[in-house]
Motif scaffolding. Structure first.
Motif, PDB file in Angstrom:
ATOM      1  N   PHE A  35      -2.073 -14.745  -4.324  1.00  0.00           N
ATOM      2  CA  PHE A  35      -1.265 -15.508  -3.371  1.00  0.00           C
ATOM      3  C   PHE A  35      -0.231 -14.610  -2.707  1.00  0.00           C
ATOM      4  O   PHE A  35       0.414 -13.808  -3.393  1.00  0.00           O
ATOM      5  CB  PHE A  35      -0.503 -16.643  -4.079  1.00  0.00           C
ATOM      6  CG  PHE A  35      -1.346 -17.454  -5.035  1.00  0.00           C
ATOM      7  CD1 PHE A  35      -2.569 -17.962  -4.643  1.00  0.00           C
ATOM      8  CD2 PHE A  35      -0.893 -17.709  -6.319  1.00  0.00           C
ATOM      9  CE1 PHE A  35      -3.346 -18.708  -5.521  1.00  0.00           C
ATOM     10  CE2 PHE A  35      -1.658 -18.457  -7.208  1.00  0.00           C
ATOM     11  CZ  PHE A  35      -2.892 -18.955  -6.822  1.00  0.00           C
TER      12      PHE A  35
ATOM     13  N   TYR B 246      -3.348 -12.598  10.340  1.00  0.00           N
ATOM     14  CA  TYR B 246      -3.124 -13.633   9.310  1.00  0.00           C
ATOM     15  C   TYR B 246      -2.999 -15.006   9.967  1.00  0.00           C
ATOM     16  O   TYR B 246      -2.461 -15.938   9.392  1.00  0.00           O
ATOM     17  CB  TYR B 246      -1.859 -13.302   8.493  1.00  0.00           C
ATOM     18  CG  TYR B 246      -1.969 -11.954   7.834  1.00  0.00           C
ATOM     19  CD1 TYR B 246      -2.877 -11.754   6.805  1.00  0.00           C
ATOM     20  CD2 TYR B 246      -1.226 -10.881   8.270  1.00  0.00           C
ATOM     21  CE1 TYR B 246      -3.042 -10.504   6.236  1.00  0.00           C
ATOM     22  CE2 TYR B 246      -1.377  -9.624   7.699  1.00  0.00           C
ATOM     23  CZ  TYR B 246      -2.279  -9.449   6.686  1.00  0.00           C
ATOM     24  OH  TYR B 246      -2.444  -8.205   6.122  1.00  0.00           O
TER      25      TYR B 246
ATOM     26  N   PHE C 247       0.813  -1.220   0.000  1.00  0.00           N
ATOM     27  CA  PHE C 247       0.000   0.000   0.000  1.00  0.00           C
ATOM     28  C   PHE C 247       0.846   1.270   0.000  1.00  0.00           C
ATOM     29  O   PHE C 247       1.906   1.334   0.610  1.00  0.00           O
ATOM     30  CB  PHE C 247      -0.996   0.005   1.158  1.00  0.00           C
ATOM     31  CG  PHE C 247      -0.396   0.066   2.534  1.00  0.00           C
ATOM     32  CD1 PHE C 247       0.144   1.234   3.022  1.00  0.00           C
ATOM     33  CD2 PHE C 247      -0.406  -1.060   3.357  1.00  0.00           C
ATOM     34  CE1 PHE C 247       0.675   1.308   4.299  1.00  0.00           C
ATOM     35  CE2 PHE C 247       0.131  -1.010   4.640  1.00  0.00           C
ATOM     36  CZ  PHE C 247       0.682   0.177   5.100  1.00  0.00           C
TER      37      PHE C 247
HETATM   38  C1  LIG Z   1       4.384  -9.132   5.647  1.00  0.00           C
HETATM   39  C2  LIG Z   1       3.019  -8.870   5.064  1.00  0.00           C
HETATM   40  C3  LIG Z   1       2.758  -7.642   4.461  1.00  0.00           C
HETATM   41  C4  LIG Z   1       1.493  -7.381   3.902  1.00  0.00           C
HETATM   42  N1  LIG Z   1       1.245  -6.173   3.291  1.00  0.00           N
HETATM   43  C5  LIG Z   1       0.030  -5.938   2.716  1.00  0.00           C
HETATM   44  C6  LIG Z   1      -0.268  -4.711   2.027  1.00  0.00           C
HETATM   45  O1  LIG Z   1       0.567  -3.819   1.885  1.00  0.00           O
HETATM   46  N2  LIG Z   1      -1.524  -4.579   1.495  1.00  0.00           N
HETATM   47  C7  LIG Z   1      -2.479  -5.555   1.594  1.00  0.00           C
HETATM   48  O2  LIG Z   1      -3.589  -5.399   1.100  1.00  0.00           O
HETATM   49  N3  LIG Z   1      -2.223  -6.722   2.223  1.00  0.00           N
HETATM   50  C8  LIG Z   1      -1.003  -6.932   2.777  1.00  0.00           C
HETATM   51  N4  LIG Z   1      -0.746  -8.141   3.347  1.00  0.00           N
HETATM   52  C9  LIG Z   1      -1.749  -9.212   3.251  1.00  0.00           C
HETATM   53  C10 LIG Z   1      -1.495 -10.075   2.000  1.00  0.00           C
HETATM   54  O3  LIG Z   1      -1.674  -9.320   0.822  1.00  0.00           O
HETATM   55  C11 LIG Z   1      -2.457 -11.291   1.967  1.00  0.00           C
HETATM   56  O4  LIG Z   1      -3.777 -10.809   1.981  1.00  0.00           O
HETATM   57  C12 LIG Z   1      -2.268 -12.209   3.172  1.00  0.00           C
HETATM   58  O5  LIG Z   1      -0.903 -12.545   3.324  1.00  0.00           O
HETATM   59  C13 LIG Z   1      -3.116 -13.468   3.020  1.00  0.00           C
HETATM   60  O6  LIG Z   1      -2.779 -14.158   1.840  1.00  0.00           O
HETATM   61  P1  LIG Z   1      -1.824 -15.486   1.878  1.00  0.00           P
HETATM   62  O7  LIG Z   1      -2.474 -16.443   2.817  1.00  0.00           O
HETATM   63  O8  LIG Z   1      -1.765 -15.958   0.465  1.00  0.00           O
HETATM   64  O9  LIG Z   1      -0.508 -15.020   2.435  1.00  0.00           O
HETATM   65  C14 LIG Z   1       0.487  -8.385   3.945  1.00  0.00           C
HETATM   66  C15 LIG Z   1       0.774  -9.627   4.539  1.00  0.00           C
HETATM   67  C16 LIG Z   1       2.007  -9.872   5.110  1.00  0.00           C
HETATM   68  C17 LIG Z   1       2.258 -11.218   5.726  1.00  0.00           C
END
Ligand SMILES: Cc1cc2nc3c(=O)[nH]c(=O)nc-3n(C[C@H](O)[C@H](O)[C@H](O)COP(=O)(O)O)c2cc1C
Length: 339
Positions: free
Chosen positions: A237, A190, A41
């Motif tokens: 992902f 998360y 972001f």
């Molecule tokens: C270290 C980290 C940084 C993240 N930064 C953002 C971000 O800048 N914007 C956003 O919408 N989600 C952010 N997320 C969330 C991810 O985009 C994603 O929604 C989340 O990791 C769940 O997906 P996954 O299970 O595939 O990891 C972040 C997640 C993590 C772990």
């Protein structure tokens, strides 16, 4: 290309501190095939300005992955329509075709300022913000004369999934090009497991294009979700993709991750930071974060990895990395978010 994956669109999730321009360019160079990369972001403010590193992250000149096969979609964090519209115009002027609104960030400093997931707390205020955004967006056109697309990345509530229904009713009222749903509430951050069943109930409440995001760490995980949601054609992902940068290739029917390409990916990221003028120590810190994901491929190499994280100079760091790849057993593993 596997039949199941044909026509589906795969995205790298926005991840602050990870999926910046250096990472995106390196990924696309070594593992082509991912159609969309979302920027971490951009933190908007009343000065209508960005931090230097944010300007660099969206500078069209730096987007080497935008080569006709992949698109970069900037994401913004704000609760003010004027800031959003300023960013939309600024991004349109730089050739971007879509802007993504973050309504999912769970960080306390963000939520208390009613941004990110904080926007989900008061659906009426969310609606006022979206009214103003969509009132203004029609005046903003991309270089090709098309209206700027607006997508949103969201969660299924602040405290409880019971909120999901009302939130979907709000989102459904606006012409979003896509709604990316991470089926966890803010209080879950998360952690634990994502809730695909809540995604299913959201899907039942809108005819809008949805993108599924959450806990897909392997091609098998993706096939399970595809079976559950055959009508979904957009997938995002995050942690699983950082861990296994060849995940999309495998989903599309290609080979699994190889050690040599992970090393090349690593080297391109490191060199990318250095070329950008990042100090050695800071570049190493960026890489240390990535090793918290990549360690899953080097089972039994804990000692080596510990030594790697303790390195103080770039030369020592590079030597340890080469040692790790030369000596440790490489077996593609997967992110185990539950550990
Ligand atoms: C270290 C980290 C940084 C993240 N930064 C953002 C971000 O800048 N914007 C956003 O919408 N989600 C952010 N997320 C969330 C991810 O985009 C994603 O929604 C989340 O990791 C769940 O997906 P996954 O299970 O595939 O990891 C972040 C997640 C993590 C772990």
């Amino acid at each position: 290309m596997t039949k199941e994956a044909q026509g589906d669109v795969f995205s790298f999730a926005p991840m602050e501190g990870i999926t910046n321009v250096v990472f995106r360019n390196a990924h696309h160079a070594v593992f082509p095939g991912t159609q969309r990369y979302y920027t971490p972001f951009l933190g908007l403010n009343q000065n209508m300005n960005l931090q230097k590193k944010e300007w660099r992250d969206i500078d069209p000149e730096n987007q080497l992955c935008v080569d006709g096969t992949a698109e970069v979609i900037p994401q913004v964090l704000t609760c003010h329509a004027d800031q959003f519209l300023w960013a939309a115009q600024m991004l349109a002027d730089r050739g971007y075709g879509e802007i993504n609104l973050n309504t999912g960030c769970p960080a306390p400093t963000v939520v208390t300022r009613h941004k990110g997931a904080g926007l989900l707390e008061k659906p009426v205020e969310l609606e006022i913000l979206l009214d103003e955004i969509f009132d203004g967006i029609g005046r903003i056109h991309t270089g090709s004369g098309k209206e700027m697309r607006v997508s949103v990345k969201t969660r299924t509530g602040m405290k409880s999934h019971d909120e999901a229904e009302a939130l979907m009713e709000v989102f459904d009222r606006y012409p979003f090009s896509e709604i990316i749903i991470h089926p966890r509430v803010r209080e879950e951050y998360y952690k634990g497991k994502a809730h695909p069943e809540v995604f299913a109930s959201c899907a039942g409440r809108t005819a809008k294009k949805l993108c599924y995001n959450g806990d897909i760490y392997t091609a098998e995980n993706w096939r399970e979700r595809k079976k559950q949601f055959p009508e979904v054609t957009a997938w995002m992902f995050g942690r699983g993709f950082v861990t296994d940068p060849a995940l999309v290739r495998q989903i599309q029917g290609g080979k699994e991750l190889e050690a040599g390409e992970l090393l090349e990916f690593h080297d391109r990221i490191l060199d990318g930071y250095l070329q950008m003028g990042t100090e050695d120590r800071n570049a190493m810190f960026r890489l240390f974060e990535l090793w918290t994901y990549w360690r899953f491929h080097f089972q039994g190499a804990d000692k080596c990895l510990k030594k790697l994280k303790k390195t103080k100079s770039l030369a020592d760091y590079r030597a340890r990395v080469n040692e790790l790849f030369a000596e440790a057993d490489f077996a593609p593993g997967f992110y185990d978010g539950l550990k």
